[in-house]
Design an enzyme around this catalytic site. Structure first.
Site, PDB file in Angstrom:
ATOM      1  N   THR A 196       1.098   7.042  -1.237  1.00  0.00           N
ATOM      2  CA  THR A 196       1.021   6.617  -2.673  1.00  0.00           C
ATOM      3  C   THR A 196      -0.005   7.349  -3.346  1.00  0.00           C
ATOM      4  OG1 THR A 196       2.044   4.605  -1.978  1.00  0.00           O
ATOM      5  CG2 THR A 196       0.531   4.525  -4.021  1.00  0.00           C
ATOM      6  N   ARG A 224      13.563  -3.335  -2.047  1.00  0.00           N
ATOM      7  CA  ARG A 224      12.234  -3.961  -1.721  1.00  0.00           C
ATOM      8  C   ARG A 224      11.432  -3.078  -2.938  1.00  0.00           C
ATOM      9  NH1 ARG A 224       7.166  -1.039  -0.685  1.00  0.00           N
ATOM     10  NH2 ARG A 224       5.680  -2.666   0.250  1.00  0.00           N
ATOM     11  N   GLY A 226       7.389  -2.886  -4.061  1.00  0.00           N
ATOM     12  CA  GLY A 226       6.030  -2.832  -3.647  1.00  0.00           C
ATOM     13  C   GLY A 226       5.113  -3.368  -4.619  1.00  0.00           C
ATOM     14  N   ASP A 227       3.761  -2.880  -4.336  1.00  0.00           N
ATOM     15  CA  ASP A 227       2.797  -3.678  -5.148  1.00  0.00           C
ATOM     16  C   ASP A 227       2.563  -2.666  -6.298  1.00  0.00           C
ATOM     17  OD1 ASP A 227       1.886  -1.850  -3.034  1.00  0.00           O
ATOM     18  OD2 ASP A 227      -0.166  -1.944  -3.860  1.00  0.00           O
ATOM     19  N   THR A 247      -3.428   1.229  -2.915  1.00  0.00           N
ATOM     20  CA  THR A 247      -2.626   1.767  -1.827  1.00  0.00           C
ATOM     21  C   THR A 247      -2.877   1.096  -0.525  1.00  0.00           C
ATOM     22  OG1 THR A 247      -1.909   3.779  -0.538  1.00  0.00           O
ATOM     23  CG2 THR A 247      -4.352   3.553  -1.161  1.00  0.00           C
ATOM     24  N   GLY A 248      -1.704   0.932   0.085  1.00  0.00           N
ATOM     25  CA  GLY A 248      -1.617   0.367   1.283  1.00  0.00           C
ATOM     26  C   GLY A 248      -0.378  -0.583   1.730  1.00  0.00           C
ATOM     27  N   GLY A 250       1.993  -2.923   0.768  1.00  0.00           N
ATOM     28  CA  GLY A 250       2.087  -3.616  -0.459  1.00  0.00           C
ATOM     29  C   GLY A 250       2.219  -5.121  -0.683  1.00  0.00           C
TER      30      GLY A 250
END
Ligand code: ASP
Length: 329
Positions: A196, A224, A226-227, A247-248, A250
């Protein structure tokens, strides 16, 4: 003598005024990067693109432009590069499609815009900006976001524009692992690589902005989100405290409201940005097995790049104009 002193004081006041710091920090995803797979030539490509992204944003800040414009410009460079999991080069869902998320926040007004699950917008970060500037809403998703972007005359592309062979291979590897009952992203281990992109900038007026853009996680379920497009989770900016882009994995960043939590830590506990980021990323998140990282900066131009994964693509141009880029710890 008196006149000289007044002139000297005036000159000093002017230099202090024009010396309001500008700074920019970016990430290009956190995760586990196999050093053997990342040849020196490939590493160079990453460093070069990170630098191009930083320079695009910094040029705007140097000219007195806004942190929002700088964040947008820096992110577009990475969205357009096939190296990153954002825009071209986004990862695939389990069904083999690309669904993109992005967000942007203005630390001066706390206004924000975001899009989720879009499939035909060349630069999702521009759509996030348009949501902020031209609607009373914060987050638009799927067809609603696409129809809005079309109305705003943003550039649309065919879904296969986002396709890259290496992301397609990643999906095949993911499917194989899943079929063998091995680790996928859902077990809290580091995914091979996230990818990301995000940026936080501080402009000469002291305004902070933050933005994030992603294709999400390889093999994610259709629909889906994410964050990255969730304000407070993947992105947050507040002139009073800091700007953050995450980033990671989410789901953890959403549950722990990571970006806002760092800001709240500063606001309520009086911590520095570095202390807050370390506490949340290295202690709170790690304990929960949430892997990933964050970048951020505060109103004085102090920069953090904190991650609990073996690698995070990252870079900054600090308030003294010093440029650095990095991949591994
Ligand atoms: N945080 C993103 C998501 O979960 C993925 C990433 O950062 O690479 O969608």
């Amino acid at each position: 003598m008196y006149k000289l002193l007044t002139l000297a004081l005036l000159a000093l006041a002017m230099t202090t005024e024009s010396a309001s710091p500008v700074a920019i920090v970016i990430h290009g995803g956190a995760g586990r990067m196999d050093k053997a797979k990342l040849t020196p030539a490939r590493q160079k490509e990453y460093h070069t693109t990170l630098e191009a992204s930083l320079r695009a944003g910094h040029a705007i800040l140097k000219k007195g432009g806004s942190s929002l414009d700088a964040v947008q410009a820096a992110i577009i460079v990475m969205e357009d590069s096939p190296l990153f999991n954002a825009g071209k080069g986004a990862v695939f869902t389990s069904e083999g499609r690309n669904e993109l998320d992005a967000s942007l926040m203005d630390g001066r007004t706390l206004e924000a815009g975001a899009v989720g699950g879009v499939t035909t917008l060349k630069n999702p970060i521009l759509a996030a900006r348009a949501v902020m500037d031209h609607t009373p809403h914060v987050l638009l998703t799927n067809q609603g976001a696409e129809a809005f972007a079309k109305n705003m005359r943003l550039e649309l592309v065919k879904p296969n524009y986002f396709h890259t062979d290496h992301r397609w291979r990643q999906l095949q590897e993911w499917k194989k692992k899943k079929a063998e009952g091995k680790n996928t992203f859902l077990d809290g281990k580091h995914a091979d690589y996230f990818g990301t992109v995000g940026c936080v900038a501080l402009d000469a007026k002291g305004n902070i902005a933050a933005g994030t853009s992603t294709g999400g996680l390889t093999g994610k379920q259709f629909g889906r989100i994410g964050d990255s497009p969730i304000i407070g989770a993947g992105t947050y900016a507040n002139n009073k405290t800091c700007g953050i882009s995450c980033t990671g994995h989410g789901e953890y960043f959403i549950r722990y409201a990571v970006a806002h939590d760092i800001s709240a830590h500063m606001e309520y506990k009086n911590s520095t940005l570095a202390e807050a980021a370390r506490d949340i990323v290295q202690i709170k998140l790690k304990k929960a097995k949430g892997s990933g990282g964050i970048i951020g900066l505060d109103a004085k131009g102090n920069i953090v790049m904190e991650f609990n994964t073996p690698a995070m693509n990252r870079g900054s141009i600090d308030k003294n104009g010093k440029l650095t880029t990095g991949i591994f710890k």
